[in-house]
Design an enzyme around this catalytic site. Sequence first.
Site, PDB file in Angstrom:
ATOM      1  N   HIS A   1      35.537  27.163  46.150  1.00 54.41           N
ATOM      2  CA  HIS A   1      36.147  27.483  44.865  1.00 54.41           C
ATOM      3  C   HIS A   1      37.139  26.399  44.459  1.00 54.41           C
ATOM      4  O   HIS A   1      37.517  25.549  45.246  1.00 54.41           O
ATOM      5  CB  HIS A   1      36.919  28.803  44.944  1.00 54.41           C
ATOM      6  CG  HIS A   1      36.077  29.976  45.319  1.00 54.41           C
ATOM      7  ND1 HIS A   1      36.620  31.148  45.784  1.00 54.41           N
ATOM      8  CD2 HIS A   1      34.741  30.162  45.302  1.00 54.41           C
ATOM      9  CE1 HIS A   1      35.645  32.001  46.030  1.00 54.41           C
ATOM     10  NE2 HIS A   1      34.509  31.421  45.752  1.00 54.41           N
TER      11      HIS A   1
ATOM     12  N   ASP B   1      32.470  35.363  45.232  1.00 53.73           N
ATOM     13  CA  ASP B   1      32.888  35.497  46.626  1.00 53.73           C
ATOM     14  C   ASP B   1      31.906  36.385  47.382  1.00 53.73           C
ATOM     15  O   ASP B   1      30.869  36.793  46.852  1.00 53.73           O
ATOM     16  CB  ASP B   1      34.319  36.035  46.720  1.00 53.73           C
ATOM     17  CG  ASP B   1      34.472  37.375  45.996  1.00 53.73           C
ATOM     18  OD1 ASP B   1      33.452  37.968  45.593  1.00 53.73           O
ATOM     19  OD2 ASP B   1      35.620  37.833  45.840  1.00 53.73           O
TER      20      ASP B   1
ATOM     21  N   GLU C   1      32.151  39.471  48.377  1.00 55.95           N
ATOM     22  CA  GLU C   1      32.005  40.809  47.786  1.00 55.95           C
ATOM     23  C   GLU C   1      31.008  40.745  46.633  1.00 55.95           C
ATOM     24  O   GLU C   1      30.134  41.605  46.497  1.00 55.95           O
ATOM     25  CB  GLU C   1      33.366  41.312  47.265  1.00 55.95           C
ATOM     26  CG  GLU C   1      34.391  41.601  48.335  1.00 55.95           C
ATOM     27  CD  GLU C   1      34.126  42.871  49.107  1.00 55.95           C
ATOM     28  OE1 GLU C   1      33.641  43.856  48.502  1.00 55.95           O
ATOM     29  OE2 GLU C   1      34.375  42.879  50.317  1.00 55.95           O
TER      30      GLU C   1
ATOM     31  N   TYR D   1      38.618  31.663  38.655  1.00 60.01           N
ATOM     32  CA  TYR D   1      38.505  32.844  39.522  1.00 60.01           C
ATOM     33  C   TYR D   1      39.754  33.015  40.384  1.00 60.01           C
ATOM     34  O   TYR D   1      40.263  32.053  40.962  1.00 60.01           O
ATOM     35  CB  TYR D   1      37.266  32.715  40.399  1.00 60.01           C
ATOM     36  CG  TYR D   1      36.905  33.990  41.110  1.00 60.01           C
ATOM     37  CD1 TYR D   1      36.745  35.185  40.410  1.00 60.01           C
ATOM     38  CD2 TYR D   1      36.734  34.004  42.488  1.00 60.01           C
ATOM     39  CE1 TYR D   1      36.417  36.353  41.063  1.00 60.01           C
ATOM     40  CE2 TYR D   1      36.389  35.175  43.149  1.00 60.01           C
ATOM     41  CZ  TYR D   1      36.240  36.350  42.421  1.00 60.01           C
ATOM     42  OH  TYR D   1      35.911  37.509  43.076  1.00 60.01           O
TER      43      TYR D   1
ATOM     44  N   GLU E   1      30.225  42.305  36.928  1.00 56.62           N
ATOM     45  CA  GLU E   1      30.934  43.407  37.581  1.00 56.62           C
ATOM     46  C   GLU E   1      31.800  44.237  36.635  1.00 56.62           C
ATOM     47  O   GLU E   1      31.991  45.421  36.866  1.00 56.62           O
ATOM     48  CB  GLU E   1      31.810  42.857  38.715  1.00 56.62           C
ATOM     49  CG  GLU E   1      31.002  42.416  39.913  1.00 56.62           C
ATOM     50  CD  GLU E   1      31.872  41.933  41.048  1.00 56.62           C
ATOM     51  OE1 GLU E   1      32.840  42.616  41.376  1.00 56.62           O
ATOM     52  OE2 GLU E   1      31.578  40.860  41.597  1.00 56.62           O
TER      53      GLU E   1
ATOM     54  N   ASP F   1      30.728  38.294  40.914  1.00 61.95           N
ATOM     55  CA  ASP F   1      31.733  37.310  41.314  1.00 61.95           C
ATOM     56  C   ASP F   1      31.205  36.388  42.406  1.00 61.95           C
ATOM     57  O   ASP F   1      30.278  36.730  43.148  1.00 61.95           O
ATOM     58  CB  ASP F   1      33.001  38.020  41.795  1.00 61.95           C
ATOM     59  CG  ASP F   1      33.749  38.672  40.636  1.00 61.95           C
ATOM     60  OD1 ASP F   1      33.463  38.340  39.482  1.00 61.95           O
ATOM     61  OD2 ASP F   1      34.617  39.531  40.902  1.00 61.95           O
TER      62      ASP F   1
ATOM     63  N   ARG G   1      40.358  34.901  43.129  1.00 60.12           N
ATOM     64  CA  ARG G   1      40.330  35.116  44.582  1.00 60.12           C
ATOM     65  C   ARG G   1      39.827  33.833  45.235  1.00 60.12           C
ATOM     66  O   ARG G   1      38.639  33.566  45.285  1.00 60.12           O
ATOM     67  CB  ARG G   1      39.421  36.288  44.955  1.00 60.12           C
ATOM     68  CG  ARG G   1      39.974  37.616  44.495  1.00 60.12           C
ATOM     69  CD  ARG G   1      39.265  38.781  45.156  1.00 60.12           C
ATOM     70  NE  ARG G   1      39.687  40.026  44.543  1.00 60.12           N
ATOM     71  CZ  ARG G   1      38.962  40.721  43.679  1.00 60.12           C
ATOM     72  NH1 ARG G   1      37.773  40.284  43.325  1.00 60.12           N
ATOM     73  NH2 ARG G   1      39.421  41.845  43.166  1.00 60.12           N
TER      74      ARG G   1
END
Length: 782
Positions: free
Chosen positions: A334, A84, A86, A289, A9, A82, A291
């Site tokens: 996570h 997650d 998103e 990570y 990203e 990533d 988030r």
Amino acid sequence: MAKNLLIVESPAKAKTIERILGEDFEVKSCYGHIRDLERADMGIDLNNKYKPRYIVPEDKEKVVKELKSIAKKSGEVWLATDEDREGEAISWHLCEVLGLDPKTTKRIVFHEITKPAIESAVRNPRTVDMNLVNAQQARRILDRIVGFELSPVLWRKMSMKNNLSAGRVQSVAVRIIAEREREINAFSAQSTFRIEALFTAKDISGKNVIFSAEGKKYAEEKGAEAFLQSCLKADYTVTDIQIKPGKKSPAAPFTTSTLQQEASRKLGYGVSRTMLLAQKLYESGKITYMRTDSVSLSDTAMESLKNEINSKYGKKYYQKRAFKNKNENAQEAHEAIRPTYMENDTVEDADLRRLYELIWKRTMASQMADAELEKTTAIIQISTNKEELKANGEVLKFDGFLKVYREDRDDDDITEEGEDQEGMLPPLSVNQKLPFVEMRATERFSRPLPRYTEASLVKKLEELGIGRPSTYAPTISTILKRGYVEKRDKEGVIRNFRILKLKENTISKISEQETTGAEKSKLFPTDLGLVVTDFLKQYFDDIMDYNFTARIEAEFDEVASGKIEWNNMIDDFYIPFKKDVDNTIETAERISGERELGVDPVSGKKLIVRMGRYGPMAQIGEQNDEEKPKFAKLKNTQSIETINLEDALELFKLPRNLGSFEGADVTVSIGRFGPYIAHDKKFYSLGKEFDPYTISFDEAVPIVVEKRATKEQRTIKVFEKEKIQLLRGPYGPYIKQGLRNYKIPKDKQDTVETLELPEIKAIIEEVKANPPKRVPKKKKSS
């Protein structure tokens, strides 16, 4: 042999990963989302199971074109966005635009950018998880529906500016802040008198020290004074000493929300700043990570922590701990946020250092031993009455995790001003007589819950089950940007409080002052936010209901785990919601948050406060009166809900005529763009350090002289009739016509003073015919 293409990203992440993978891989960035819903007709086909219509935005066309070109030449395309929802959605969008099959394209995930993690991910690829994609897609579509359906309702039904918007999470966040504000406004402080006595005793070195003991609180001064009267000529004896062992345990490692809260308390960082710095740390391979709502640590991390703690502090400081999530719907598997290498207790980059060290300390402390305390309570008898005093103290016997880290607390936890932490006590024994120094009954006041900070709002949203780690920062940014909430400081006010003092068998009364109510960087609802909140609560109670909003979040989680279909979930929401929208458009009246304060004593006309097109305002008279109404803008610190008649009348004292300077009046007033001074048909803005209601003639004239001189230096030529000016700006000379500015070609900038009207008009026409292309800003990666 063609290289593998691996797409991530962000460019920073790409560089770090390319160094790890070596020459077999070319790593490129897609710069976050590469597709979004069309703007036209919501970008959603409501009659075809809410099928979304995606487009590549103009600012992403170049990126997509480059990725397509490289993908064609590559041996294989790998997706490493990533981990997650998103990120999963971005991987799916990449498959769509690059012509890849999501069922076979290799998708890798990792929660830290380290060589072992990346190499392990490459050895164990998977495919795109469409359940996660659908969960993100459902959120995006549902939020688009709410925004597109609700915003036009606000435009039609609210008597104010028409760039209003509403959102499923943002509107609930504003409601939380609005309700806290109204609690504060309705709060009435109650005072009590707190008894505190001071005694002397010898410490372990034989030196006399003063310590305090507390009695019960009294609701009124009369009761406190009677108690002090009863203590005249009293003797004080220790009758009991209770010693209890205690302990303190460390907090869990950071999740997204707890990192945001602690970075706010300890470092003063806003939520967006914390996330920006955390993302940089992650992309450079320094932390896992950022988030996440998980508090767990990997076995590798636990082993590394054990070695580091034993090495740095010794084996007695290590205690293995497994933390468990309170939130059953914690998103994805996570880890907590932790350093990738625990042996690195700091980083070189000064901007990132403070946040990294906070994460390092919290992670270390989570696997360290409890702090051991000894809590002592001494009961002190008063010879002249039946009351007792208590002296409390604690001794730290073993620091444990406190050697590294102590968690701060929010001011929400404090209910009365003037509360003290427990201190140290000198050695005391039963039947010990205590030399008396003095006794005080001090008036203390209860206080309302504090206004939210960005971080404490995140904490509240998380408690209510609203939003997820990736949504907190954007939600807060949105409500600030929309003008529903503002972040500002509040000055404290002076308050008197009473003290009764017993010393040398004499009771005296004194009055002292304290500053109370000061707040820093707190979230205040604007009048616009309050009015919009009330409207939405009245007509869209489901959208504004905390439980309903949390249930929607839980349904997104069920989509992510494949338990329900995303189309059905949206259908269940949309059908009743659409009925509410249509009904509101048809039946609701226009509102302005109007409040009547009373009558203007001069004109005898009604004085109201309400929302106007440019913000909250006061109005004397009505639109249909023969004489036009008078208007005045409310100050930034005033609110429609709390302003009184007296303060509103003060607003109409503007414009103020301060006197005459160089044969022209100097007046001060407030306009659309804020306070200003007018002199000789020219206008000069007034800085925040000056109040238009109190500024004096002697303060105003130097401002006029200084700003006039600056303006004259800036002005090259003026053509009054055509309303054209040649001006000097920070980036060189330019043309101003009306409200528009026009760039002067480079070959004419050195001789700008010689330009005449025909040449200037030609430049304007040329710029109009060939407007400069706007270079779109690159979006930060999610």
